[in-house]
Design an enzyme around this catalytic site. Structure first.
Site, PDB file in Angstrom:
ATOM      1  N   GLU A 287      35.507  47.225 -75.129  1.00 36.90           N
ATOM      2  CA  GLU A 287      36.865  47.633 -74.706  1.00 36.90           C
ATOM      3  C   GLU A 287      37.908  46.629 -75.189  1.00 36.90           C
ATOM      4  O   GLU A 287      39.053  46.999 -75.454  1.00 36.90           O
ATOM      5  CB  GLU A 287      36.888  47.807 -73.179  1.00 36.90           C
ATOM      6  CG  GLU A 287      36.154  49.089 -72.769  1.00 36.90           C
ATOM      7  CD  GLU A 287      35.514  49.055 -71.388  1.00 36.90           C
ATOM      8  OE1 GLU A 287      35.865  48.187 -70.576  1.00 36.90           O
ATOM      9  OE2 GLU A 287      34.649  49.916 -71.138  1.00 36.90           O
TER      10      GLU A 287
ATOM     11  N   SER B 226      25.807  52.599 -69.259  1.00 35.91           N
ATOM     12  CA  SER B 226      25.279  53.623 -68.349  1.00 35.91           C
ATOM     13  C   SER B 226      23.959  53.232 -67.687  1.00 35.91           C
ATOM     14  O   SER B 226      23.101  54.082 -67.444  1.00 35.91           O
ATOM     15  CB  SER B 226      25.153  54.973 -69.058  1.00 35.91           C
ATOM     16  OG  SER B 226      26.440  55.462 -69.421  1.00 35.91           O
TER      17      SER B 226
ATOM     18  N   GLU C  32      25.437  46.609 -76.216  1.00 38.33           N
ATOM     19  CA  GLU C  32      26.068  47.735 -75.526  1.00 38.33           C
ATOM     20  C   GLU C  32      26.530  48.768 -76.556  1.00 38.33           C
ATOM     21  O   GLU C  32      27.621  48.642 -77.115  1.00 38.33           O
ATOM     22  CB  GLU C  32      27.284  47.248 -74.732  1.00 38.33           C
ATOM     23  CG  GLU C  32      26.944  46.248 -73.645  1.00 38.33           C
ATOM     24  CD  GLU C  32      27.993  46.255 -72.535  1.00 38.33           C
ATOM     25  OE1 GLU C  32      27.610  46.480 -71.385  1.00 38.33           O
ATOM     26  OE2 GLU C  32      29.187  46.067 -72.830  1.00 38.33           O
TER      27      GLU C  32
ATOM     28  N   HIS D 240      33.678  42.275 -75.479  1.00 35.26           N
ATOM     29  CA  HIS D 240      33.328  43.594 -74.941  1.00 35.26           C
ATOM     30  C   HIS D 240      33.977  44.675 -75.816  1.00 35.26           C
ATOM     31  O   HIS D 240      35.076  44.487 -76.330  1.00 35.26           O
ATOM     32  CB  HIS D 240      33.821  43.723 -73.493  1.00 35.26           C
ATOM     33  CG  HIS D 240      33.284  44.947 -72.817  1.00 35.26           C
ATOM     34  ND1 HIS D 240      33.848  46.185 -73.015  1.00 35.26           N
ATOM     35  CD2 HIS D 240      32.234  45.128 -71.990  1.00 35.26           C
ATOM     36  CE1 HIS D 240      33.151  47.077 -72.324  1.00 35.26           C
ATOM     37  NE2 HIS D 240      32.169  46.460 -71.687  1.00 35.26           N
TER      38      HIS D 240
ATOM     39  N   GLY E 298      29.924  54.037 -70.000  1.00 40.61           N
ATOM     40  CA  GLY E 298      30.688  54.918 -69.119  1.00 40.61           C
ATOM     41  C   GLY E 298      30.494  56.401 -69.384  1.00 40.61           C
ATOM     42  O   GLY E 298      31.243  57.227 -68.877  1.00 40.61           O
TER      43      GLY E 298
ATOM     44  N   ASN F 234      29.982  43.917 -64.458  1.00 44.35           N
ATOM     45  CA  ASN F 234      31.305  43.833 -65.089  1.00 44.35           C
ATOM     46  C   ASN F 234      32.222  44.800 -64.344  1.00 44.35           C
ATOM     47  O   ASN F 234      32.149  46.005 -64.551  1.00 44.35           O
ATOM     48  CB  ASN F 234      31.161  44.213 -66.568  1.00 44.35           C
ATOM     49  CG  ASN F 234      32.496  44.322 -67.270  1.00 44.35           C
ATOM     50  OD1 ASN F 234      33.529  43.908 -66.745  1.00 44.35           O
ATOM     51  ND2 ASN F 234      32.475  44.888 -68.473  1.00 44.35           N
ATOM     52  N   TRP F 235      33.037  44.256 -63.463  1.00 49.68           N
ATOM     53  CA  TRP F 235      33.861  45.117 -62.610  1.00 49.68           C
ATOM     54  C   TRP F 235      35.036  45.731 -63.377  1.00 49.68           C
ATOM     55  O   TRP F 235      35.725  46.604 -62.855  1.00 49.68           O
ATOM     56  CB  TRP F 235      34.378  44.313 -61.403  1.00 49.68           C
ATOM     57  CG  TRP F 235      33.303  43.865 -60.457  1.00 49.68           C
ATOM     58  CD1 TRP F 235      31.943  44.042 -60.596  1.00 49.68           C
ATOM     59  CD2 TRP F 235      33.481  43.162 -59.218  1.00 49.68           C
ATOM     60  NE1 TRP F 235      31.283  43.493 -59.522  1.00 49.68           N
ATOM     61  CE2 TRP F 235      32.207  42.942 -58.660  1.00 49.68           C
ATOM     62  CE3 TRP F 235      34.611  42.699 -58.528  1.00 49.68           C
ATOM     63  CZ2 TRP F 235      32.017  42.274 -57.439  1.00 49.68           C
ATOM     64  CZ3 TRP F 235      34.415  42.033 -57.318  1.00 49.68           C
ATOM     65  CH2 TRP F 235      33.142  41.830 -56.784  1.00 49.68           C
ATOM     66  N   LYS F 236      35.308  45.219 -64.553  1.00 49.56           N
ATOM     67  CA  LYS F 236      36.443  45.719 -65.364  1.00 49.56           C
ATOM     68  C   LYS F 236      37.730  45.658 -64.536  1.00 49.56           C
ATOM     69  O   LYS F 236      37.901  44.756 -63.720  1.00 49.56           O
ATOM     70  CB  LYS F 236      36.145  47.117 -65.919  1.00 49.56           C
ATOM     71  CG  LYS F 236      34.790  47.154 -66.640  1.00 49.56           C
ATOM     72  CD  LYS F 236      34.549  48.411 -67.423  1.00 49.56           C
ATOM     73  CE  LYS F 236      33.188  48.323 -68.103  1.00 49.56           C
ATOM     74  NZ  LYS F 236      32.900  49.468 -68.960  1.00 49.56           N
TER      75      LYS F 236
HETATM   76  P1  PGA Z   1      28.921  51.202 -67.771  1.00 46.46           P
HETATM   77  O1  PGA Z   1      29.643  49.973 -68.529  1.00 46.46           O
HETATM   78  O2  PGA Z   1      27.738  50.609 -67.032  1.00 46.46           O
HETATM   79  O3  PGA Z   1      29.960  51.760 -66.852  1.00 46.46           O
HETATM   80  O4  PGA Z   1      28.477  52.145 -68.841  1.00 46.46           O
HETATM   81  C1  PGA Z   1      28.915  48.923 -69.079  1.00 46.46           C
HETATM   82  C2  PGA Z   1      29.839  47.909 -69.689  1.00 46.46           C
HETATM   83  O5  PGA Z   1      30.861  48.286 -70.266  1.00 46.46           O
HETATM   84  O6  PGA Z   1      29.568  46.697 -69.618  1.00 46.46           O
END
Ligand code: PGA
Length: 249
Positions: A99, A211, A167, A97, A173, A9-11
């Site tokens: 976010e 993470s 998640e 997600h 993160g 997931n490159w966001k």
């Molecule tokens: P992260 O993010 O690997 O940077 O913790 C995972 C995600 O949000 O899918």
């Protein structure tokens, strides 16, 4: 047992040239594997999906979106519809997600509608769930996952069109991860919840995300009912992402 899926997931990262270079690198590595035991998925920002798709064409790496609108088309300025992602060659779309839930106020019902739109466009929805730190501290982790599954997984879901990503919000993160025992407990619980709703619960891929990195991937990927990883930060470097994928072999 479902095949392992390693999803990046490159966001909101990567301009076009960087994304294309990263995708090309991964494509070369993946297509060089004699008999890969894992599927590899990259989910770039929407505006470079087309270019990334061209960079991985023929490599076996598959393409996904990070979100979509619940409607198929219409007056929704700035949004992206599921059929548009399918049109660019996407096979998967991440929905719900944390976010999106946190910064865009997305609730379970909307996530469910988005997943339905993904299904109707012929793609697989990666439906994200997971508790906050306060919820875990309050002993609510399993209950939160149950509630999110009940609310976010639409009718018509099956192993063919649905992946669940667990998640924990506090692990995204942050460099922190749950223990292997905690991951095992939640993933077994998710499998049990799916078995009450779906005809083929054992075939659904349940990913762990939060993470994941090269140094912890082997341990996390060997936990029962963990069928792959949804990787954020570490998916932006080909060496790191590849090391995570190889931890499945
Ligand atoms: P992260 O993010 O690997 O940077 O913790 C995972 C995600 O949000 O899918």
């Amino acid at each position: 047992m479902p095949r392992k899926l390693i999803a990046g997931n490159w966001k909101m990262n990567c301009l076009k040239a960087d994304g294309v270079a990263l995708a090309r690198d991964l494509g070369v590595r993946y297509s060089g594997e004699a008999d890969p035991v894992f599927d590899m998925l990259v989910c770039p920002p929407a505006q470079i999906i087309d270019a990334v798709g061209a960079a991985i064409a023929g490599s076996g790496v598959v393409l996904g979106g990070q979100d979509c609108h619940r409607e198929r088309k219409g007056a929704f300025t700035g949004d992206v519809a599921a059929p548009m992602l399918a049109d660019l060659g996407c096979s998967h779309v991440i929905v719900g997600h944390s976010e999106r839930r946190q910064y865009h106020g997305e609730i379970d019902l909307l996530v469910s509608e988005k997943a339905k739109a993904v299904h109707e466009a012929g793609m697989t929805a990666i439906i994200c769930i997971g508790e906050t730190e306060a919820e875990r501290d309050a002993g609510q982790a399993l209950a939160v996952c149950s509630r999110q599954i009940a609310g976010s997984v639409p009718e018509g879901s099956s192993a063919e069109n649905t992946v669940i990503a667990y998640e924990p919000v506090w692990a995204i993160g942050t460099g922190r991860t749950p223990t292997a025992d905690d991951v095992a407990e939640v993933h077994a619980h998710i499998r049990a919840e799916l078995s009450r709703m779906l005809a083929d619960p054992d075939d659904v891929q349940i990913l762990y995300g939060g993470s994941v990195k090269a140094s912890n991937a082997e341990e996390l990927m060997s936990v029962a009912n963990v069928d792959g990883a949804l990787v954020g930060g570490a998916s932006l470097k080909a060496d790191d992402f590849w090391a995570i994928a190889k931890a499945c072999s």
